[in-house]
Scaffold this motif. Structure first.
Motif, mmCIF file in Angstrom:
data_model
loop_
_atom_site.group_PDB
_atom_site.id
_atom_site.type_symbol
_atom_site.label_atom_id
_atom_site.label_comp_id
_atom_site.label_asym_id
_atom_site.label_seq_id
_atom_site.Cartn_x
_atom_site.Cartn_y
_atom_site.Cartn_z
ATOM 1 N N ALA A 1 -8.650 21.443 21.538
ATOM 2 C CA ALA A 1 -8.917 22.561 20.624
ATOM 3 C C ALA A 1 -7.650 23.223 20.072
ATOM 4 O O ALA A 1 -7.615 23.591 18.890
ATOM 5 N N SER B 1 -14.330 13.729 25.212
ATOM 6 C CA SER B 1 -14.812 13.923 23.850
ATOM 7 C C SER B 1 -13.655 13.797 22.862
ATOM 8 O O SER B 1 -12.502 14.118 23.187
ATOM 9 N N LYS C 1 -7.999 17.784 28.897
ATOM 10 C CA LYS C 1 -9.451 17.654 28.767
ATOM 11 C C LYS C 1 -9.947 18.259 27.456
ATOM 12 O O LYS C 1 -11.123 18.107 27.120
ATOM 13 N N ASP C 2 -9.055 18.941 26.731
ATOM 14 C CA ASP C 2 -9.466 19.692 25.544
ATOM 15 C C ASP C 2 -8.343 19.655 24.501
ATOM 16 O O ASP C 2 -7.183 19.909 24.830
ATOM 17 N N LEU D 1 -9.770 13.050 28.620
ATOM 18 C CA LEU D 1 -10.693 13.477 27.568
ATOM 19 C C LEU D 1 -12.040 12.779 27.693
ATOM 20 O O LEU D 1 -12.111 11.560 27.876
ATOM 21 N N ASP E 1 -2.597 22.276 29.758
ATOM 22 C CA ASP E 1 -2.727 23.354 28.776
ATOM 23 C C ASP E 1 -1.706 23.138 27.651
ATOM 24 O O ASP E 1 -0.505 23.079 27.898
ATOM 25 N N SER F 1 -13.925 15.432 19.990
ATOM 26 C CA SER F 1 -14.252 16.542 19.102
ATOM 27 C C SER F 1 -13.029 17.391 18.771
ATOM 28 O O SER F 1 -12.330 17.883 19.653
#
Length: 249
Positions: free
Chosen positions: A29, A49, A26-27, A47, A5, A51
């Protein structure tokens, strides 16, 4: 550190250099609020992606050793260096040519690409494609500013696809492919600026007079494999070239 996180980073809106390598992310954002970011390294995470929200000043990204399968979400207009080494990319799906118009260095070693199609960018200077499964060269006419091309450890048997529009290519690494004949090497005559060619560990490199056979076809080379071209070699290659021409007549 085993981080999963990174939402705390949302508050640090003026960060310019961020290294989150060797975690369990994994993110990405939370990085969308870092609009001043110039340099990002997220190697060795989980990861799948790439994005992210478009970041206006981001110039360098490294996504090495993740589980990424495509290019979806890489749209940063000032990006010059992009590294996706040792992922699971099989296709160029999602690659935004219209957004990545500043890209100069693209690193894709150790993926699962089967072709070079779709990888051409107008300003690209260095392309690293070693350790893929590339068996065909397509779209190379788009590489008008490319200076360095690495294709070591692939599945190339033929050298069709090189284009005379590749007027800047100086270094070409074809080590450990499956090139058997010097007729294939001859196809590199369309590359007027080629100075260094690496062909070792191909079947043709085991042939008698290998260096002279290559030089007789590409006389402007300055270096073949790890060795510079000697003037004596150049002279011998010239003789072979003349003999071949006479036979053709």
């Amino acid at each position: 550190r085993g981080l999963t996180d990174i939402s705390l980073l949302e508050r640090f809106v003026h960060l310019r250099y961020v290294d989150l390598s060797k975690n369990k992310l994994k993110d990405l954002a939370p990085l969308s609020s870092l609009t001043q970011l110039l340099w990002l390294k997220v190697d060795g995470n989980l990861l799948t992606s790439t994005s992210m929200q478009e970041l206006p000043y981001l110039q360098v990204i490294s996504f090495d050793r993740n589980r990424i399968t495509d290019f979806e979400g890489i749209t940063h207009p000032l990006l010059t260096n992009l590294s996706l080494k040792e992922n699971k990319i099989e296709t160029v799906l999602g690659l935004s040519h219209d957004k990545l118009f500043s890209l100069q260095v693209l690193e894709l070693r150790g993926n699962k690409l089967k072709s070079t199609a779709g990888l051409g960018f107008s300003k690209l200077k260095k392309l690293y494609l070693a350790k893929n499964t590339i068996s065909s060269l397509e779209g190379l006419e788009e590489f008008e500013q490319l200076e360095t091309l690495h294709l070591r450890d692939n599945k190339l048997e033929a050298l069709d696809g090189f284009s005379d529009s590749m007027k800047c290519l100086q270094y070409l690494n074809l080590r450990s492919n499956e090139i058997k004949s010097f007729q294939e090497v001859e196809k590199l005559q369309v590359l007027p600026m080629l100075q260094t060619l690496v062909l070792m560990d191909n079947p043709c490199s085991q042939e008698p007079d290998y260096r002279l056979e290559v030089l007789s076809r590409l006389p402007w080379l300055q270096r073949l494999d790890k060795e510079s071209i000697e003037e004596e070699e150049r002279g011998e290659a010239q003789k072979i070239r003349q003999i071949r021409k006479e036979k053709e007549k």
